[in-house]
Write a protein that holds these residues in place. Structure first.
Motif, PDB file in Angstrom:
ATOM      1  N   LEU A 194      -9.839   6.744  12.213  1.00 45.17           N
ATOM      2  CA  LEU A 194      -7.890   6.244  11.546  1.00 45.17           C
ATOM      3  C   LEU A 194      -7.125   7.473  10.924  1.00 45.17           C
ATOM      4  CD1 LEU A 194      -9.726   3.332   9.814  1.00 45.17           C
ATOM      5  CD2 LEU A 194      -7.860   2.944  11.400  1.00 45.17           C
ATOM      6  N   ILE A 195      -6.346   7.510  11.379  1.00 46.93           N
ATOM      7  CA  ILE A 195      -4.944   8.701  10.810  1.00 46.93           C
ATOM      8  C   ILE A 195      -3.941   7.905   9.737  1.00 46.93           C
ATOM      9  CG2 ILE A 195      -4.548  10.655  12.035  1.00 46.93           C
ATOM     10  CD1 ILE A 195      -6.720  10.609  12.318  1.00 46.93           C
ATOM     11  N   LEU A 196      -4.005   8.256   9.027  1.00 47.05           N
ATOM     12  CA  LEU A 196      -3.133   7.649   7.682  1.00 47.05           C
ATOM     13  C   LEU A 196      -2.246   8.762   7.681  1.00 47.05           C
ATOM     14  CD1 LEU A 196      -5.352   6.254   5.292  1.00 47.05           C
ATOM     15  CD2 LEU A 196      -5.095   5.358   7.507  1.00 47.05           C
ATOM     16  N   PHE A 197      -1.381   8.772   7.545  1.00 44.40           N
ATOM     17  CA  PHE A 197       0.406   9.180   8.004  1.00 44.40           C
ATOM     18  C   PHE A 197       1.351   9.539   7.421  1.00 44.40           C
ATOM     19  CE2 PHE A 197      -0.031   8.252  12.188  1.00 44.40           C
ATOM     20  CZ  PHE A 197       1.975   8.714  12.523  1.00 44.40           C
ATOM     21  N   TYR A 207      -1.436  16.718   2.607  1.00 47.55           N
ATOM     22  CA  TYR A 207      -0.361  17.847   3.620  1.00 47.55           C
ATOM     23  C   TYR A 207      -0.042  16.650   4.219  1.00 47.55           C
ATOM     24  CZ  TYR A 207      -3.736  21.309   2.427  1.00 47.55           C
ATOM     25  OH  TYR A 207      -5.015  22.475   1.665  1.00 47.55           O
ATOM     26  N   GLY A 208       0.762  15.527   3.535  1.00 44.93           N
ATOM     27  CA  GLY A 208       0.885  14.248   4.258  1.00 44.93           C
ATOM     28  C   GLY A 208       0.239  13.770   5.843  1.00 44.93           C
ATOM     29  N   VAL A 209      -0.472  14.341   5.391  1.00 47.30           N
ATOM     30  CA  VAL A 209      -2.146  13.019   6.881  1.00 47.30           C
ATOM     31  C   VAL A 209      -3.842  13.759   6.311  1.00 47.30           C
ATOM     32  CG1 VAL A 209      -2.465  15.483   8.245  1.00 47.30           C
ATOM     33  CG2 VAL A 209      -2.296  13.193   8.912  1.00 47.30           C
ATOM     34  N   GLU A 210      -4.487  12.253   6.875  1.00 45.50           N
ATOM     35  CA  GLU A 210      -5.995  12.081   6.250  1.00 45.50           C
ATOM     36  C   GLU A 210      -6.685  11.467   6.837  1.00 45.50           C
ATOM     37  OE1 GLU A 210      -8.451  10.041   2.540  1.00 45.50           O
ATOM     38  OE2 GLU A 210      -6.023   9.652   2.280  1.00 45.50           O
ATOM     39  N   GLU A 212      -9.719  20.289  12.142  1.00 46.06           N
ATOM     40  CA  GLU A 212      -8.774  21.168  11.320  1.00 46.06           C
ATOM     41  C   GLU A 212      -8.838  20.651   9.768  1.00 46.06           C
ATOM     42  OE1 GLU A 212      -6.841  24.466  11.165  1.00 46.06           O
ATOM     43  OE2 GLU A 212      -7.639  23.617  13.034  1.00 46.06           O
ATOM     44  N   HIS A 213      -8.599  19.354   9.478  1.00 41.15           N
ATOM     45  CA  HIS A 213      -7.806  18.673   8.488  1.00 41.15           C
ATOM     46  C   HIS A 213      -9.135  18.988   7.631  1.00 41.15           C
ATOM     47  CE1 HIS A 213      -7.933  14.927   5.394  1.00 41.15           C
ATOM     48  NE2 HIS A 213      -7.199  15.480   5.539  1.00 41.15           N
ATOM     49  N   SER A 214     -10.719  18.811   7.838  1.00 44.66           N
ATOM     50  CA  SER A 214     -11.196  19.244   7.252  1.00 44.66           C
ATOM     51  C   SER A 214     -11.935  20.690   6.442  1.00 44.66           C
ATOM     52  CB  SER A 214     -12.657  18.812   8.010  1.00 44.66           C
ATOM     53  OG  SER A 214     -12.640  17.601   8.191  1.00 44.66           O
ATOM     54  N   ALA A 215     -11.121  21.554   7.418  1.00 44.02           N
ATOM     55  CA  ALA A 215     -11.251  22.912   7.163  1.00 44.02           C
ATOM     56  C   ALA A 215     -10.077  22.877   5.956  1.00 44.02           C
ATOM     57  CB  ALA A 215     -10.889  23.477   8.395  1.00 44.02           C
ATOM     58  N   ALA A 216      -9.185  22.644   6.102  1.00 45.44           N
ATOM     59  CA  ALA A 216      -8.167  22.976   4.959  1.00 45.44           C
ATOM     60  C   ALA A 216      -8.216  21.947   4.294  1.00 45.44           C
ATOM     61  CB  ALA A 216      -6.450  21.848   5.919  1.00 45.44           C
ATOM     62  N   ALA A 217      -9.497  21.347   4.334  1.00 48.04           N
ATOM     63  CA  ALA A 217      -9.504  20.269   2.940  1.00 48.04           C
ATOM     64  C   ALA A 217     -10.555  21.399   2.029  1.00 48.04           C
ATOM     65  CB  ALA A 217     -10.455  19.121   3.148  1.00 48.04           C
ATOM     66  N   ARG A 218     -11.061  22.568   2.519  1.00 45.55           N
ATOM     67  CA  ARG A 218     -12.470  22.580   2.140  1.00 45.55           C
ATOM     68  C   ARG A 218     -11.983  24.300   1.804  1.00 45.55           C
ATOM     69  NH1 ARG A 218     -15.345  20.721   6.749  1.00 45.55           N
ATOM     70  NH2 ARG A 218     -15.218  22.789   8.084  1.00 45.55           N
ATOM     71  N   THR A 219     -11.339  24.943   2.854  1.00 45.34           N
ATOM     72  CA  THR A 219     -10.505  25.899   2.291  1.00 45.34           C
ATOM     73  C   THR A 219      -9.257  26.153   2.100  1.00 45.34           C
ATOM     74  OG1 THR A 219     -12.661  26.995   4.274  1.00 45.34           O
ATOM     75  CG2 THR A 219     -10.609  28.511   2.982  1.00 45.34           C
ATOM     76  N   PRO A 220      -8.574  25.553   1.554  1.00 39.00           N
ATOM     77  CA  PRO A 220      -7.338  25.772   1.020  1.00 39.00           C
ATOM     78  C   PRO A 220      -6.176  26.874   1.495  1.00 39.00           C
ATOM     79  CG  PRO A 220      -8.405  24.941  -0.866  1.00 39.00           C
ATOM     80  CD  PRO A 220      -9.274  25.856   0.181  1.00 39.00           C
ATOM     81  N   HIS A 221      -6.531  28.126   1.829  1.00 41.42           N
ATOM     82  CA  HIS A 221      -5.696  28.610   1.906  1.00 41.42           C
ATOM     83  C   HIS A 221      -5.353  28.998   3.603  1.00 41.42           C
ATOM     84  CE1 HIS A 221      -9.504  31.322   2.480  1.00 41.42           C
ATOM     85  NE2 HIS A 221      -8.980  31.926   3.404  1.00 41.42           N
ATOM     86  N   LEU A 222      -6.950  28.397   4.498  1.00 36.54           N
ATOM     87  CA  LEU A 222      -6.080  27.915   5.740  1.00 36.54           C
ATOM     88  C   LEU A 222      -5.655  27.012   6.271  1.00 36.54           C
ATOM     89  CD1 LEU A 222     -10.062  28.768   6.821  1.00 36.54           C
ATOM     90  CD2 LEU A 222      -8.599  30.292   7.079  1.00 36.54           C
ATOM     91  N   ALA A 223      -5.354  25.917   5.226  1.00 35.69           N
ATOM     92  CA  ALA A 223      -4.209  25.062   5.500  1.00 35.69           C
ATOM     93  C   ALA A 223      -2.951  25.279   6.083  1.00 35.69           C
ATOM     94  CB  ALA A 223      -4.686  24.115   3.968  1.00 35.69           C
ATOM     95  N   SER A 224      -2.681  24.677   6.821  1.00 38.53           N
ATOM     96  CA  SER A 224      -1.234  24.892   7.728  1.00 38.53           C
ATOM     97  C   SER A 224      -0.992  23.397   8.558  1.00 38.53           C
ATOM     98  CB  SER A 224      -1.467  25.445   9.139  1.00 38.53           C
ATOM     99  OG  SER A 224      -0.393  25.769   9.772  1.00 38.53           O
ATOM    100  N   LEU A 239       0.657  -1.457  -0.112  1.00 36.59           N
ATOM    101  CA  LEU A 239       0.218  -0.369   0.127  1.00 36.59           C
ATOM    102  C   LEU A 239       0.986   1.392   0.217  1.00 36.59           C
ATOM    103  CD1 LEU A 239      -2.459  -0.437   2.426  1.00 36.59           C
ATOM    104  CD2 LEU A 239      -2.655  -1.224   0.416  1.00 36.59           C
ATOM    105  N   ARG A 240       0.302   2.376  -1.149  1.00 34.88           N
ATOM    106  CA  ARG A 240       1.644   3.396  -1.091  1.00 34.88           C
ATOM    107  C   ARG A 240       0.630   4.542  -0.664  1.00 34.88           C
ATOM    108  NH1 ARG A 240       5.562   0.452  -0.721  1.00 34.88           N
ATOM    109  NH2 ARG A 240       5.493  -1.030  -2.947  1.00 34.88           N
ATOM    110  N   TYR A 241       1.047   5.745  -0.217  1.00 29.54           N
ATOM    111  CA  TYR A 241       0.048   6.879   0.362  1.00 29.54           C
ATOM    112  C   TYR A 241      -0.564   7.722  -0.716  1.00 29.54           C
ATOM    113  CZ  TYR A 241      -1.579  10.676   3.589  1.00 29.54           C
ATOM    114  OH  TYR A 241      -2.210  11.923   4.005  1.00 29.54           O
TER     115      TYR A 241
END
Length: 294
Positions: free
Chosen positions: A96-99, A21-24, A138-150, A11-13
């Motif tokens: 479940l957190i994948l990173f 962002y390296g995490v899901e 925070e992950h959902s917010a980053a996905a919905r609003t990329p300019h807020l992603a950190s 399995l590849r990421y």
């Protein structure tokens, strides 16, 4: 890799849209809905971390020849390279957190001595689930609003979740700080072992390459894992030998060559000393257990 028990999926990421962002962040229900053919019940080997919390329900999980009963409060940490399968998670719920391995590059790696599966009491589970929910939002917010992603925020929230869920947290003596020299030395040694265990079988080889003496590596490894540097190295070689024997059709001689042994006899002697039986007998025993679905 294939043998009589079927293939081990590599399995590849591959993050979903909005998760670059390296995490899901997902959950057991999402995994079940994405896996209608139940491939999760077959052996798989991810190149990324999977961290899971069971908030409710029961199930079973297998990782590197160990079987775990899952229940409310179970925490599971699957590291890159582990061969595992979700034997039965039909009734499990929780995050479940994948990173990616590098996503926690600033983390102090207190996971070095952490088991694959452990249990949280009700109070610690509640706090860990709250931390996972914060990360998920925070992950959902980053996905919905990329300019807020950190990515930095996501990384810190993931580190907070793991630290909250680690056995003995918070403030246990097993949770080491970044300035702990033993931890830093062990992390360096562990990374070198992971890269070279197929061609370097002696601690002295690592000591020379890393600029430490053998005693320093031994003290650091024992401080973090409870075992010496040589035992740690031998167990890593043994684990890969078990994986090859169980999940490939390589003959014993081929496994020996893959792991850097000069001849089959040396490999057989090593395996018998570490596992208590010769490679062919272990392969047969594991095959029988696999056929019974244990």
């Amino acid at each position: 890799m294939e043998n009589g028990h079927g293939a081990v999926r590599q399995l590849r990421y591959l993050p979903a849209v909005g998760s670059a962002y390296g995490v899901e962040v997902l959950d057991f229900a999402a995994l079940r809905s994405m896996d209608v053919h139940r491939r999760r019940t077959q052996p798989q080997r991810p190149d990324f971390h999977v961290f899971a919390l069971v908030g409710s329900g029961t199930g079973t999980h297998e990782a590197d020849f160990q079987h775990f009963r899952l229940e409310e409060g179970s925490a599971v940490w699957i590291r890159p390279g582990m061969v595992h399968r979700w034997s039965d998670i039909d009734a499990c719920d929780g995050p479940l957190i994948l990173f990616r391995p590098a996503f926690l590059s600033g983390f102090t790696a207190p996971e070095a001595g952490t088991p694959t599966c452990w249990h949280l009491d009700h109070r610690r589970l509640a706090l860990a689930l709250l931390a996972a929910e914060h990360l998920g939002r925070e992950h959902s917010a980053a996905a919905r609003t990329p300019h807020l992603a950190s990515p930095a925020v996501l990384s810190h929230l993931l580190a907070a979740l793991i630290l909250r869920a680690l056995p003995g947290a918070p403030g246990s003596t097993g949770t080491r700080q970044s300035g702990d020299r033993h931890t830093d030395v062990f992390r360096t040694y562990r990374a070198a072992v992971e890269e070279h265990f197929t061609d370097r079988h002696q601690v002295a080889d690592y000591a020379r390459a890393l600029g430490y003496d053998v005693r320093t590596l031994t003290r650091a490894t024992r401080a973090v894992t409870g075992t010496g540097a040589k035992a740690f190295l031998d167990q890593r070689i043994l684990l890969e030998a078990k994986r090859l024997l169980a999940h490939t059709d390589l003959p014993v001689s081929g496994c020996a060559r893959r792991l850097g042994f000069r001849d089959t006899g040396n490999f057989t002697t090593f395996f018998r000393r570490q596992a208590g039986m010769p490679p062919a007998a272990w392969r047969a025993a594991y095959g029988t257990a696999g056929a019974r679905g244990l």
